[in-house]
Motif scaffolding. Structure first.
Motif, mmCIF file in Angstrom:
data_model
loop_
_atom_site.group_PDB
_atom_site.id
_atom_site.type_symbol
_atom_site.label_atom_id
_atom_site.label_comp_id
_atom_site.label_asym_id
_atom_site.label_seq_id
_atom_site.Cartn_x
_atom_site.Cartn_y
_atom_site.Cartn_z
ATOM 1 N N GLY A 216 16.000 15.131 7.363
ATOM 2 C CA GLY A 216 14.577 15.011 7.688
ATOM 3 C C GLY A 216 14.358 13.914 8.718
ATOM 4 N N HIS A 217 13.399 14.112 9.595
ATOM 5 C CA HIS A 217 13.124 13.111 10.636
ATOM 6 C C HIS A 217 11.673 12.664 10.679
ATOM 7 N N TYR A 218 10.764 13.495 10.187
ATOM 8 C CA TYR A 218 9.350 13.262 10.452
ATOM 9 C C TYR A 218 8.531 13.182 9.167
ATOM 10 N N VAL A 219 7.515 12.309 9.212
ATOM 11 C CA VAL A 219 6.581 12.200 8.089
ATOM 12 C C VAL A 219 5.152 12.154 8.622
ATOM 13 N N THR A 220 4.226 12.678 7.833
ATOM 14 C CA THR A 220 2.821 12.367 8.062
ATOM 15 C C THR A 220 2.448 11.271 7.075
ATOM 16 N N ILE A 221 1.398 10.524 7.402
ATOM 17 C CA ILE A 221 0.880 9.509 6.481
ATOM 18 C C ILE A 221 -0.540 9.914 6.118
ATOM 19 N N GLY A 222 -0.826 9.908 4.810
ATOM 20 C CA GLY A 222 -2.159 10.328 4.365
ATOM 21 C C GLY A 222 -2.678 9.458 3.240
ATOM 22 N N SER A 223 -3.920 9.011 3.371
ATOM 23 C CA SER A 223 -4.519 8.175 2.322
ATOM 24 C C SER A 223 -5.133 9.017 1.214
ATOM 25 N N ASP A 224 -5.431 10.302 1.511
ATOM 26 C CA ASP A 224 -6.098 11.149 0.524
ATOM 27 C C ASP A 224 -7.471 10.575 0.183
ATOM 28 N N ALA A 225 -8.123 9.973 1.176
ATOM 29 C CA ALA A 225 -9.425 9.339 0.937
ATOM 30 C C ALA A 225 -10.499 10.391 0.665
ATOM 31 N N HIS A 226 -11.339 10.090 -0.328
ATOM 32 C CA HIS A 226 -12.512 10.915 -0.617
ATOM 33 C C HIS A 226 -13.789 10.124 -0.333
ATOM 34 N N VAL A 227 -13.635 8.831 -0.046
ATOM 35 C CA VAL A 227 -14.769 7.947 0.270
ATOM 36 C C VAL A 227 -14.350 7.085 1.471
ATOM 37 N N PRO A 228 -15.348 6.553 2.216
ATOM 38 C CA PRO A 228 -15.007 5.804 3.435
ATOM 39 C C PRO A 228 -14.061 4.623 3.177
ATOM 40 N N GLN A 229 -14.244 3.931 2.059
ATOM 41 C CA GLN A 229 -13.410 2.755 1.782
ATOM 42 C C GLN A 229 -11.929 3.101 1.628
ATOM 43 N N GLY A 230 -11.621 4.365 1.341
ATOM 44 C CA GLY A 230 -10.228 4.749 1.131
ATOM 45 C C GLY A 230 -9.476 5.071 2.423
ATOM 46 N N ILE A 231 -10.199 5.211 3.516
ATOM 47 C CA ILE A 231 -9.570 5.650 4.773
ATOM 48 C C ILE A 231 -8.602 4.584 5.295
ATOM 49 N N GLY A 232 -7.406 5.017 5.607
ATOM 50 C CA GLY A 232 -6.402 4.101 6.163
ATOM 51 C C GLY A 232 -5.820 3.123 5.165
ATOM 52 N N ARG A 233 -6.152 3.261 3.892
ATOM 53 C CA ARG A 233 -5.669 2.315 2.886
ATOM 54 C C ARG A 233 -4.137 2.346 2.805
ATOM 55 N N ASN A 234 -3.522 1.162 2.831
ATOM 56 C CA ASN A 234 -2.047 1.018 2.749
ATOM 57 C C ASN A 234 -1.307 1.705 3.901
ATOM 58 N N TYR A 235 -2.013 1.937 4.989
ATOM 59 C CA TYR A 235 -1.367 2.651 6.104
ATOM 60 C C TYR A 235 -0.150 1.878 6.620
ATOM 61 N N ASP A 236 -0.308 0.557 6.748
ATOM 62 C CA ASP A 236 0.804 -0.251 7.288
ATOM 63 C C ASP A 236 2.017 -0.206 6.367
ATOM 64 N N ARG A 237 1.764 -0.172 5.066
ATOM 65 C CA ARG A 237 2.890 -0.089 4.115
ATOM 66 C C ARG A 237 3.636 1.226 4.268
ATOM 67 N N ALA A 238 2.895 2.292 4.453
ATOM 68 C CA ALA A 238 3.531 3.602 4.630
ATOM 69 C C ALA A 238 4.328 3.639 5.935
ATOM 70 N N ARG A 239 3.763 3.046 6.968
ATOM 71 C CA ARG A 239 4.445 3.024 8.271
ATOM 72 C C ARG A 239 5.742 2.213 8.179
ATOM 73 N N GLU A 240 5.682 1.088 7.466
ATOM 74 C CA GLU A 240 6.889 0.272 7.278
ATOM 75 C C GLU A 240 7.945 1.033 6.489
ATOM 76 N N LEU A 241 7.490 1.756 5.475
ATOM 77 C CA LEU A 241 8.408 2.555 4.662
ATOM 78 C C LEU A 241 9.092 3.609 5.537
ATOM 79 N N ALA A 242 8.327 4.282 6.359
ATOM 80 C CA ALA A 242 8.896 5.293 7.261
ATOM 81 C C ALA A 242 9.923 4.656 8.191
ATOM 82 N N HIS A 243 9.538 3.570 8.806
ATOM 83 C CA HIS A 243 10.418 2.948 9.799
ATOM 84 C C HIS A 243 11.671 2.366 9.156
ATOM 85 N N ALA A 244 11.547 1.895 7.924
ATOM 86 C CA ALA A 244 12.714 1.342 7.219
ATOM 87 C C ALA A 244 13.795 2.407 7.057
ATOM 88 N N PHE A 245 13.401 3.658 6.999
ATOM 89 C CA PHE A 245 14.372 4.738 6.807
ATOM 90 C C PHE A 245 14.490 5.615 8.050
#
Ligand SMILES: [Zn+2]
Ligand SMILES: [Zn+2]
Length: 262
Positions: A216-245
């Motif tokens: 596998g080479h590619y990932v999407t990142i999704g917050s699964d937000a249902h309210v505005p406050q959830g948008i982009g939540r933990n995005y940087d953590r997910a990006r770091e996780l992707a890049h770490a692997f």
């Protein structure tokens, strides 16, 4: 190449969200990210009498296509994968030119994994085994999905003392799911919901590593937000996780993969 996208967002076309597109886009703009709306479509939703997770794709397109033109919004669907829904799902994606089709397992034996009673009387090992087998089978049966949502969805509301999908406990089952993704050219989503806690990162890391090992080479990142406050939540953590692997973050436009870059 394109900007970073939060590729899993629900708005008022989803039965369980009241978010307006404009407020979602305003929140995304503050964070410098784009969005993919992925409204719920769950045919054969088992809980009769409760809300229906179905929407009208033509009305969705009419409402949001003007907002899509700027390029920082794509329009998709989150499709519940179930044996009985395969043909209906395939027909649904033809009705409008969706940018992105995200596939999910929300039910097991026609019981909603959202509710605690679904877990009553079940034993974790056999229940999670069944969850992964269904997931694998439905990935093969839905070759038209672009990405698999939240592989760890079952852990969200499970009532077990240790609800995590620990790779070490389910290696063969998780490998079968990852192989199905790679063989069908389907990418995996890093869902950011469970990344608020170190435990969530720890449990997802070996899944990402194994996905890369299997090709596998590619990932999407999704917050699964249902309210505005959830948008982009933990995005940087997910990006770091992707890049770490060594995984590349992507999104989809007109069903084509786009690499995200800062
Ligand atoms: Zn979902
Ligand atoms: Zn969702």
């Amino acid at each position: 190449m394109t900007m970073f996208f939060d590729s899993h967002i629900h708005t008022s076309f989803s039965a369980d969200s009241e978010m307006r597109a404009e407020e979602a886009l305003a929140r995304a703009e503050e964070q410098g990210i784009g969005l993919v709306f992925t409204e719920h479509l769950d045919y054969d939703y088992p809980s009769a009498g409760k809300e229906q997770f179905i929407f009208d794709p033509e009305a969705y397109w009419t409402a949001y296509e003007p907002l899509r033109a700027a390029g920082n919004l794509s329009l998709g669907v989150e499709m519940g994968m179930m044996a009985s829904a395969r043909k209906k799902n395939a027909a649904f994606v033809q009705r409008v030119p969706f940018d992105f089709v995200l596939g999910s397992i929300h039910f097991l034996e026609c019981k909603d994994l959202y509710y605690p009673e679904t877990f009553a009387g079940r034993e974790k090992a056999e229940m999670y085994h069944e969850y992964f087998i269904v997931m694998r089978d439905e990935i093969y049966a839905h070759p038209f999905i672009d990405a698999l949502a939240h592989i760890d969805y079952i852990a969200r509301n499970a009532t077990f003392a240790h609800p995590e999908i620990s790779y070490g406990d389910f290696a063969d089952d998780i490998d079968a799911v990852l192989r199905a993704l790679i063989e069908t050219d389907t990418v995996i989503e890093i869902n950011t919901r469970r990344l608020s806690a170190p435990r969530g990162i720890k449990e997802l890391a070996p899944v990402c590593r194994r996905y890369r090992e299997l090709g596998g080479h590619y990932v999407t990142i999704g917050s699964d937000a249902h309210v505005p406050q959830g948008i982009g939540r933990n995005y940087d953590r997910a990006r770091e996780l992707a890049h770490a692997f060594d995984l590349t973050v992507v999104t989809f436009r007109e069903r084509k993969m786009q690499i995200c870059e800062a």
